[in-house]
Motif scaffolding. Structure first.
Motif, PDB file in Angstrom:
ATOM      1  N   PRO A 128       0.799  -1.229   0.000  1.00 55.06           N
ATOM      2  CA  PRO A 128       0.000   0.000   0.000  1.00 55.06           C
ATOM      3  C   PRO A 128       0.825   1.270   0.000  1.00 55.06           C
ATOM      4  N   TYR A 129       2.066   1.193   0.500  1.00 52.85           N
ATOM      5  CA  TYR A 129       2.871   2.410   0.563  1.00 52.85           C
ATOM      6  C   TYR A 129       3.479   2.769  -0.782  1.00 52.85           C
ATOM      7  N   GLU A 130       3.402   1.870  -1.788  1.00 55.99           N
ATOM      8  CA  GLU A 130       3.972   2.171  -3.098  1.00 55.99           C
ATOM      9  C   GLU A 130       3.309   3.388  -3.732  1.00 55.99           C
ATOM     10  N   ARG A 131       1.975   3.444  -3.694  1.00 53.12           N
ATOM     11  CA  ARG A 131       1.278   4.593  -4.269  1.00 53.12           C
ATOM     12  C   ARG A 131       1.639   5.868  -3.520  1.00 53.12           C
ATOM     13  N   ALA A 132       1.766   5.789  -2.216  1.00 54.08           N
ATOM     14  CA  ALA A 132       2.125   6.971  -1.438  1.00 54.08           C
ATOM     15  C   ALA A 132       3.504   7.489  -1.833  1.00 54.08           C
ATOM     16  N   ARG A 133       4.432   6.578  -2.071  1.00 54.74           N
ATOM     17  CA  ARG A 133       5.783   7.002  -2.477  1.00 54.74           C
ATOM     18  C   ARG A 133       5.755   7.669  -3.843  1.00 54.74           C
ATOM     19  N   ARG A 134       4.993   7.101  -4.771  1.00 49.92           N
ATOM     20  CA  ARG A 134       4.879   7.686  -6.106  1.00 49.92           C
ATOM     21  C   ARG A 134       4.204   9.061  -6.045  1.00 49.92           C
ATOM     22  N   ASP A 135       3.181   9.186  -5.210  1.00 51.77           N
ATOM     23  CA  ASP A 135       2.494  10.468  -5.067  1.00 51.77           C
ATOM     24  C   ASP A 135       3.432  11.521  -4.474  1.00 51.77           C
ATOM     25  N   ARG A 136       4.202  11.126  -3.458  1.00 53.13           N
ATOM     26  CA  ARG A 136       5.149  12.064  -2.869  1.00 53.13           C
ATOM     27  C   ARG A 136       6.205  12.473  -3.885  1.00 53.13           C
ATOM     28  N   ALA A 137       6.673  11.525  -4.683  1.00 53.44           N
ATOM     29  CA  ALA A 137       7.657  11.848  -5.726  1.00 53.44           C
ATOM     30  C   ALA A 137       7.096  12.888  -6.685  1.00 53.44           C
ATOM     31  N   ALA A 138       5.832  12.738  -7.064  1.00 53.21           N
ATOM     32  CA  ALA A 138       5.209  13.693  -7.979  1.00 53.21           C
ATOM     33  C   ALA A 138       5.128  15.083  -7.348  1.00 53.21           C
ATOM     34  N   GLU A 139       4.803  15.144  -6.056  1.00 54.69           N
ATOM     35  CA  GLU A 139       4.748  16.424  -5.351  1.00 54.69           C
ATOM     36  C   GLU A 139       6.098  17.123  -5.364  1.00 54.69           C
ATOM     37  N   VAL A 140       7.154  16.366  -5.088  1.00 55.72           N
ATOM     38  CA  VAL A 140       8.489  16.958  -5.008  1.00 55.72           C
ATOM     39  C   VAL A 140       8.998  17.353  -6.396  1.00 55.72           C
ATOM     40  N   LEU A 141       8.664  16.565  -7.399  1.00 55.08           N
ATOM     41  CA  LEU A 141       9.023  16.937  -8.769  1.00 55.08           C
ATOM     42  C   LEU A 141       8.423  18.291  -9.122  1.00 55.08           C
ATOM     43  N   ALA A 142       7.159  18.495  -8.754  1.00 53.01           N
ATOM     44  CA  ALA A 142       6.508  19.771  -9.036  1.00 53.01           C
ATOM     45  C   ALA A 142       7.146  20.901  -8.226  1.00 53.01           C
ATOM     46  N   LEU A 143       7.406  20.642  -6.956  1.00 54.04           N
ATOM     47  CA  LEU A 143       8.021  21.648  -6.093  1.00 54.04           C
ATOM     48  C   LEU A 143       9.354  22.124  -6.655  1.00 54.04           C
ATOM     49  N   CYS A 144      10.150  21.196  -7.149  1.00 49.98           N
ATOM     50  CA  CYS A 144      11.503  21.501  -7.617  1.00 49.98           C
ATOM     51  C   CYS A 144      11.578  21.802  -9.114  1.00 49.98           C
ATOM     52  N   GLY A 145      10.448  21.884  -9.774  1.00 48.98           N
ATOM     53  CA  GLY A 145      10.438  22.223 -11.197  1.00 48.98           C
ATOM     54  C   GLY A 145      11.045  21.162 -12.084  1.00 48.98           C
ATOM     55  N   GLU A 166      19.382  16.621  -6.590  1.00 48.23           N
ATOM     56  CA  GLU A 166      19.974  16.294  -5.293  1.00 48.23           C
ATOM     57  C   GLU A 166      19.103  16.828  -4.151  1.00 48.23           C
ATOM     58  N   LEU A 167      18.628  18.049  -4.312  1.00 50.55           N
ATOM     59  CA  LEU A 167      17.740  18.616  -3.300  1.00 50.55           C
ATOM     60  C   LEU A 167      16.438  17.828  -3.241  1.00 50.55           C
ATOM     61  N   ALA A 168      15.884  17.514  -4.406  1.00 48.83           N
ATOM     62  CA  ALA A 168      14.619  16.774  -4.447  1.00 48.83           C
ATOM     63  C   ALA A 168      14.737  15.427  -3.752  1.00 48.83           C
ATOM     64  N   ARG A 169      15.841  14.742  -3.961  1.00 49.09           N
ATOM     65  CA  ARG A 169      16.025  13.443  -3.296  1.00 49.09           C
ATOM     66  C   ARG A 169      16.127  13.620  -1.783  1.00 49.09           C
ATOM     67  N   ALA A 170      16.743  14.714  -1.343  1.00 42.77           N
ATOM     68  CA  ALA A 170      16.909  14.937   0.089  1.00 42.77           C
ATOM     69  C   ALA A 170      15.585  15.219   0.782  1.00 42.77           C
ATOM     70  N   VAL A 171      14.621  15.772   0.040  1.00 43.12           N
ATOM     71  CA  VAL A 171      13.348  16.140   0.671  1.00 43.12           C
ATOM     72  C   VAL A 171      12.209  15.212   0.264  1.00 43.12           C
ATOM     73  N   ALA A 172      12.518  14.166  -0.525  1.00 47.29           N
ATOM     74  CA  ALA A 172      11.470  13.234  -0.935  1.00 47.29           C
ATOM     75  C   ALA A 172      10.800  12.599   0.274  1.00 47.29           C
ATOM     76  N   ASP A 173      11.592  12.209   1.247  1.00 41.28           N
ATOM     77  CA  ASP A 173      11.077  11.770   2.540  1.00 41.28           C
ATOM     78  C   ASP A 173      11.198  13.003   3.439  1.00 41.28           C
ATOM     79  N   PRO A 174      10.088  13.660   3.780  1.00 39.97           N
ATOM     80  CA  PRO A 174      10.131  15.010   4.365  1.00 39.97           C
ATOM     81  C   PRO A 174      11.108  15.144   5.534  1.00 39.97           C
ATOM     82  N   PRO A 175      12.038  16.085   5.420  1.00 40.45           N
ATOM     83  CA  PRO A 175      13.034  16.279   6.488  1.00 40.45           C
ATOM     84  C   PRO A 175      12.569  17.273   7.537  1.00 40.45           C
TER      85      PRO A 175
END
Length: 261
Positions: A128-145, A166-175
């Protein structure tokens, strides 16, 4: 500037390399929602301090506190599990994965079973967490352009976008705490402005505490509410960008007498 209780502190930190003192009694406090710059000439001890704060190196003296608890002997993984993230001067993307999959991988370290490979090759999964990870990735992609290059291989990115990845990967799992080492290196002026906007948003909207090392002094002065200056392993000065620019010791040791406000 945030006036809340510090989330990350260095207290009397000292590091020796043989007979050389890389850090000498360094004190530093970082608060939630604050963006703080760490500057100084080459060899001042900036990266060594990052290594101590992130757990890569144990100090010879002093201690590191996270949420008021002594974490000096805690590993980098332990600190990451408690909300600390760090980037490095050298870019280290997973070059043969897409940009989007780099962000999925950045969240995989928490585990959950099943292995990473099945996700990336499209094998069936019921996690079940797979969709959540993909959704979070999409959010961070948008945030970082980075949405337009989401399906590009990371190895093919130009320097500026690779830095943003590099920044996007660091914040993919919210810091909760984010240590950025030369995040604007190699970026154009427009890319630096975009980076600044992301960092400020993370601090203001998510309460992330950000400490950044950067040789681009103009970038530091624009994005940081507070600046700490290291020289020869010691804190030379600390204050607002205006206060640091006006400090004669800083101008002599690092900024140069020709720097203007």
């Amino acid at each position: 500037m945030s006036t809340s209780t510090p989330i990350l502190q260095a207290q009397g930190v000292g590091v020796r390399f043989g007979g050389v003192r890389a850090l000498d009694g360094v004190d530093l406090a970082l608060r939630p929602g604050e963006v703080c710059g760490l500057i100084g000439p080459n060899g001042a001890g900036k990266t060594t301090l990052f290594d101590v704060l992130s757990g890569i190196r144990r100090p010879d003296e002093g201690r590191v506190l996270l949420d008021g608890s002594d974490v000096t002997r805690r590993s980098p993984v332990w600190r990451a599990r408690h909300g600390m993230r760090r980037t490095f001067q050298r870019q280290q993307p997973f070059g043969q994965l897409t940009v989007a999959d780099n962000l999925v991988v950045a969240q995989e370290w928490r585990g959950g079973g099943g292995g990473l490979a099945a996700d990336l090759v499209g094998a069936p999964t019921r996690r079940p967490y797979e969709r959540a990870r993909r959704d979070r990735a999409a959010e961070v992609l948008a945030l970082c352009g980075l949405g337009a290059v989401a399906e590009s291989y990371a190895a093919a990115l130009p320097v500026g976008r690779a830095r943003m990845l590099e920044l996007a990967r660091a914040v993919a799992d919210p810091p909760r705490v984010l240590l950025l080492d030369e995040p604007a290196s190699g970026m154009t002026a427009d890319e630096s402005r975009a980076l600044s906007a992301v960092v400020l948003r993370l601090a203001a909207e998510e309460g992330c505490a950000v400490l950044l090392v950067e040789h681009n002094v103009s970038f530091v002065m624009e994005v940081c509410a507070r600046v700490v200056v290291l020289d020869l392993g010691r804190v030379l000065a600390e204050g607002t960008p205006a206060e640091v620019r006006a400090d004669a010791r800083v101008r002599e040791a690092y900024l140069g007498t020709g720097v203007t406000n």
